[in-house]
Write an enzyme that holds these catalytic residues in place. Structure first.
Site, short mmCIF file in Angstrom:
data_model
loop_
_atom_site.label_atom_id
_atom_site.label_comp_id
_atom_site.label_asym_id
_atom_site.label_seq_id
_atom_site.Cartn_x
_atom_site.Cartn_y
_atom_site.Cartn_z
CG ASP A 1 26.95 -34.50 16.03
OD1 ASP A 1 28.12 -34.24 15.65
OD2 ASP A 1 26.29 -35.47 15.61
CG ASP B 1 -5.01 -0.52 5.88
OD1 ASP B 1 -5.81 -0.89 4.99
OD2 ASP B 1 -4.50 0.61 5.90
CG ASP C 1 -1.98 -0.90 1.28
OD1 ASP C 1 -2.39 -1.28 0.18
OD2 ASP C 1 -2.46 -1.25 2.36
CG ASP D 1 -6.95 -4.25 2.45
OD1 ASP D 1 -7.35 -4.14 1.27
OD2 ASP D 1 -6.47 -3.32 3.10
P1 ATP Z 1 -3.19 3.27 -0.05
O1 ATP Z 1 -3.89 2.17 -0.77
O2 ATP Z 1 -2.05 3.84 -0.74
O3 ATP Z 1 -2.96 3.01 1.41
P2 ATP Z 1 -5.51 4.37 0.69
O4 ATP Z 1 -5.88 3.00 1.04
O5 ATP Z 1 -5.40 5.38 1.78
O6 ATP Z 1 -4.22 4.42 -0.12
P3 ATP Z 1 -8.01 4.95 0.01
O7 ATP Z 1 -8.16 5.04 1.47
O8 ATP Z 1 -8.74 3.92 -0.76
O9 ATP Z 1 -6.51 4.83 -0.35
O10 ATP Z 1 -8.32 6.36 -0.56
C1 ATP Z 1 -8.60 6.54 -1.90
C2 ATP Z 1 -9.06 7.93 -2.16
O11 ATP Z 1 -10.21 8.18 -1.37
C3 ATP Z 1 -8.06 9.00 -1.76
O12 ATP Z 1 -7.26 9.34 -2.83
C4 ATP Z 1 -8.94 10.15 -1.34
O13 ATP Z 1 -9.26 10.92 -2.46
C5 ATP Z 1 -10.19 9.48 -0.86
N1 ATP Z 1 -10.22 9.41 0.61
C6 ATP Z 1 -9.32 8.89 1.42
N2 ATP Z 1 -9.68 8.96 2.69
C7 ATP Z 1 -10.87 9.58 2.70
C8 ATP Z 1 -11.82 9.92 3.72
N3 ATP Z 1 -11.60 9.70 4.99
N4 ATP Z 1 -12.95 10.54 3.34
C9 ATP Z 1 -13.19 10.76 2.05
N5 ATP Z 1 -12.37 10.45 1.06
C10 ATP Z 1 -11.23 9.86 1.36
#
Ligand code: ATP
Length: 899
Positions: free
Chosen positions: A731, A633, A332, A637
């Site tokens: 040994d 995480d 990730d 997943d």
């Molecule tokens: P990685 O896979 O690298 O760990 P990630 O799992 O944090 O990244 P996601 O959590 O799926 O990726 O986030 C994807 C997209 O969703 C981000 O690019 C962001 O635009 C949006 N995002 C992330 N966190 C939030 C949140 N708490 N509320 C709303 N949108 C979010």
């Protein structure tokens, strides 16, 4: 007590707890004394005595004890009572068993310590403060917070439930998550599976959130009542252990056959039957490699302990072996490759970049703070937010723009929410609209009851919007404007920023159906703007990526982020180079499995992927024969973590579900930790190989010595006690010391270990046999010299060829001790440094001292049927014993030159 038929208030009263602040720490202590730990009793570990006795259950050991006893009886019948031999045999066997027990205990302890490290935790409210504690410490009356992906740590009565769904299959067998509701009070007769206001220990929160009062802990919980669920913790054998158990069985049979042949030949040659019998049985005990699987266990568990110190907690032992073979590491991005310390740096409206504390910023940050679960704490003017880093960055930025989340939450009370989900990439909250939000004054004329706020990935959110907020007005969103927003998003992403878009919608009623509410609330929205945040890469990752590449391992980035953000960071870290490609989740969805596995090797960045894509990525790599490590995480997943050869869960940000599905937990969530675990894995595999190599070549040496001597009509060069001594002293200790050999310097410059090759690959069998013959020949040579020059060619006599035996005994023992140094590396021992494994040096010193004591200290001399040697004889013994060093050094040189 029928807790489900009590109201929340009554429950709290019964358990004497205040809902606002929880139990006081003093009260918790009192209750811990009263109720004990919140644990399910596991099967009792074997006692040390049982473990010790089990060391004797080996068939050959039993035969040996029987033989010693018979020998004692025979000597008694013959009138010349011989106590010494049987007693020495018993002492040696007992010492061996003690050593075995100590090691087994040590292995068990280190594995237990690991189990403790990956023990589940719970979020609890005590004395008005929310903290994370070990689930074991919970008591009835504690107020716990429940979050998606985490286990319910004890039976509890819900106080609050927000879209809460819980999977209770461990109790009810029902694998579909069930909805929970804190507000209901149920009939007394309600079945367990229908008690909607209770959550039970060991079930998993799959959606939403809530809080609850603990009603039962430990064995008092529902699951504690189900006896069959009480855990049996015996660890299954790892593949290597299984293979070695098989190998040692066949080798054992071969050794046994040879011993029988030796016995028969001895009888034909009219050697004393009983002595021959004792020698053969002792040889069988010494030479049968029954300890191989145990050596692997010890080395794996010691290695696992070392890995834990370096932040990699192994949950399943086979993972240690698999780590050494890893060829692809899918990681990730957020938090693993980057620091997960987000800071808002850019805000953009349709008109372009805006000031971080301007009017527009205030508006968008108000929305982003409301649609947010982070908690802001202000300490001496410093704002610290706890919660998901993306969300924390937003509330901190809002604070700097003059907005406090707590105040906003009080003004615009949240009444409904759809949590963030990395599949949807959106989050929505609904708030009461008592007051107009800053920046929305122009909408005052309309008087809606509620505002629904959605934030999420810009490319996803924009498609849910029909309007746009521009200069304080709401106008229809044209495709021209959409393109413009796309450009703003692209330019932020190109600068490696994570971008969040924000939108809202005014409504007058809340949809009641949880499954369809998304469609209603997350469509026809008013697009507001973009917020960009930086998340710097972890400093150690660049080097770790380079190490990976040199080690023949492909690092791959998998992220939910925008492809441009992902590529910018991947390029910076060295993951993405000119020849490699990147791909998005939606492009991936259009590919067939066959095409994906054909092309997968070309890609090193997968962006905007959902957790479901991860499984496909793992499988595609595996179809190409790769051994894949994958990080994860979240709850979703888990399938990918299971499908991967090495599932790595995040220790800090990971959910219990992910941790439970994983083979390894990274306690610092760091990519570099996976790489150092691979290094350890390779080192452990190497060391197991070294120990097995050493033990088998030594065993063959012992067999050859006796077999050839008997074949040529010589008396047995070694007596039973001497053989057992060699087995115990020369040994075991060095073999164990080889287990802590530091990893070879070039270990991460080699290709990964091919799982199909097996432990004995690369000519190991040949080496073992060759070195066994060498050791055997040296001992035999010493035997012959002893007989010829010091026993005056006498084979018999009262004590037999005592000089010959003493010299053969010493050479066998000492040459093995020297040979242990050969095992340390495929490089010359003089290159790697003689003193770089102090443990082996210590074993060498102890064993040499004991060997000399046996020969030179008169009471022992008698016991071992040996004679003190003079300087010349010692010199001969020494010269013969160091031969293996020279021969193997030469062999290494030849090998080195031919490569
Ligand atoms: P990685 O896979 O690298 O760990 P990630 O799992 O944090 O990244 P996601 O959590 O799926 O990726 O986030 C994807 C997209 O969703 C981000 O690019 C962001 O635009 C949006 N995002 C992330 N966190 C939030 C949140 N708490 N509320 C709303 N949108 C979010």
């Amino acid at each position: 007590m029928n807790w489900h038929s009590l109201s929340i208030k009554d429950t709290a009263k019964k358990l004497s707890v205040t809902l606002e602040s929880g139990l006081s720490n003093k009260e918790v202590e009192k209750r811990q004394k009263k109720y004990g730990k919140n644990i399910l009793k596991s099967k009792k570990n074997k006692s040390t005595l049982i473990k010790f006795l089990e060391q004797f259950k080996d068939f050959m050991i039993i035969t040996l004890i029987a033989a010693a006893f018979i020998s004692f009886l025979v000597s008694l019948l013959q009138g010349e009572v011989d106590f010494v031999d049987p007693i020495i045999i018993l002492i040696i066997i007992t010492l061996n068993a003690i050593l075995g027990t100590i090691q087994e205990n040590k292995a068990e302890k280190s594995l237990e310590a690991l189990k403790k490290m990956s023990a589940p935790t719970a979020k609890v409210l005590r004395g008005g403060i929310v903290s994370i504690v070990d689930s074991k410490e919970l008591v009835p009356g504690d107020i716990i917070l429940l979050e998606s992906g985490h286990y319910v740590p004890a039976d509890a009565r819900l106080i609050e439930s927000v879209n809460l769904k819980v999977e209770e299959s461990s109790l009810t067998g029902e694998s579909h998550p069930v909805e929970k509701d804190s507000s209901c009070v149920l009939e007394e007769s309600t079945l367990i599976s229908e008690r909607k206001n209770l959550v039970m220990a060991t079930s998993v929160v799959t959606y939403g959130r809530g809080s609850a009062i603990v009603i039962h802990t430990g064995m008092d919980t529902e699951v504690g009542h189900i006896a069959s669920l009480i855990m049996d913790d015996t660890a299954p054998m790892t593949p290597l252990q299984k293979r070695l158990a098989k190998t040692s069985k066949s080798l054992g049979i071969a050794a046994l056959l040879i011993c029988i042949v030796i016995f028969i030949i001895g009888i034909i040659k009219q050697m004393p039957i009983f002595d021959m019998f004792m020698t053969s049985v002792s040889l069988a005990v010494a030479a049968i490699p029954e300890g191989l699987p145990a050596i692997v266990t010890i080395m794996l568990s010691l290695g696992v302990q070392r890995m834990a110190k370096k932040n990699a907690v192994i949950r399943k032992l086979p993972a240690v072996e698999t780590l050494g073979s890893a060829t692809v590491i899918c990681s990730d991005k957020t938090g693993t490759l980057t620091q997960n310390k987000m800071t808002v740096t850019d805000i953009s409206s349709i008109d372009g970049t805006e000031r971080l504390d301007g009017k527009f910023a205030k508006f968008i940050l108000t929305l982003a703070s409301l649609c947010n679960d982070s908690i802001l704490q202000v300490n001496k003017k410093e704002a610290i937010a706890t919660g998901e880093p993306t969300e924390s960055a937003l509330v901190v930025a809002a604070y700097h723009a003059g907005l406090t989340k707590i105040k906003l939450d009080l003004t615009y009370k949240r009444i409904f929410e759809i949590p963030f989900d990395s599949g949807r990439k959106l989050m929505t909250t609904v708030h009461k609209l008592n007051d107009r939000l800053d920046g929305m004054t122009e909408l005052n004329s309309k008087s809606s009851k509620y505002i629904s706020i959605t934030k999420g990935a810009p490319d996803v959110l924009i498609n849910r919007c029909s309007y746009i907020y521009e200069n304080g007005k709401v106008i229809p969103l044209t495709s021209l404007k959409k393109n413009l927003i796309g450009k703003h998003n692209q330019s932020m992403a190109n600068n490696a920023l994570r971008v969040i878009a924000t939108a809202y919608k005014e409504i007058n009623s809340i949809p009641c159906n949880i499954t369809t509410c998304g469609e209603v609330l997350e469509n026809g929205l008013v697009f507001v703007g973009l917020i960009g945040m930086i998340d710097p890469p972890r400093s150690e990752v660049k080097d770790a990526v380079l190490t990976c590449k040199m080690a023949g391992i492909k690092p791959v980035m998998i992220t939910g982020d925008h492809i441009s953000t992902a590529c910018a960071i991947a390029r910076d870290l060295g993951i993405l180079n000119l020849r490699e490609r990147s791909i998005t989740g939606s492009e991936l969805s259009l590919m067939s499995d066959e095409r994906l596995s054909e092309e997968i090797a070309d890609y090193s960045v997968f962006a905007r992927v959902s957790p479901e894509h991860k499984v496909r990525i793992v499988k595609a790599f595996q179809a190409k024969g790769e051994v894949v490590a994958m990080t994860g995480d979240g709850v979703n997943d888990a399938p990918a973590l299971k499908a991967a050869d090495i599932g790595c869960a995040m220790g800090i940000s990971g959910t219990d579900v992910a941790k439970n599905a994983a083979d390894m937990i990274l306690t610092d969530d760091n990519f570099a930790t996976i790489v150092s675990a691979v290094r350890e894995g390779r080192g452990i595999y190497d060391n197991i190989r070294k120990s097995v190599h050493f033990l088998l070549s030594s065993n063959i040496g012992e067999i050859i010595t006796i077999f050839i001597a008997i074949l040529f009509g010589l008396p047995s060069p070694l007596l039973a006690v001497q053989l057992l001594w060699v087995n115990l002293v020369t040994d075991s200790l060095p073999a164990i010391s080889l287990g802590v050999e530091p990893a070879e310097r070039n270990i991460m410059k080699r290709k990964p270990i091919s799982p199909s090759k097996g432990l004995f690959a690369d000519g190991l069998v040949f080496k073992i046999i060759f070195e066994g013959i060498m050791i055997g020949s040296l001992a035999l040579f010493a035997f012959v010299i002893g007989i010829r020059y010091f026993d005056g060619n006498s084979m018999g006599g009262v004590n037999g060829p005592i000089y010959g035996r003493t010299m053969a005994f010493c050479v066998l023992s000492l040459s093995q001790l020297f040979h242990a140094f050969n095992m340390r590396s495929t490089q010359s021992i003089f290159t790697i440094g003689l003193f770089t494994n102090p443990r082996l040096l210590l074993s060498f010193a102890i064993c040499t001292f004991l060997q000399i004591a046996v020969i030179m200290y008169p009471p022992l001399t008698k016991v071992f049927d040996v004679i003190s040697l003079n300087k010349t004889q010692w010199l001969i013994v020494f010269l013969l014993s160091i031969v293996p060093i020279f021969v193997v050094e030469l062999q290494k040189k030849v090998n080195h030159n031919s490569h």
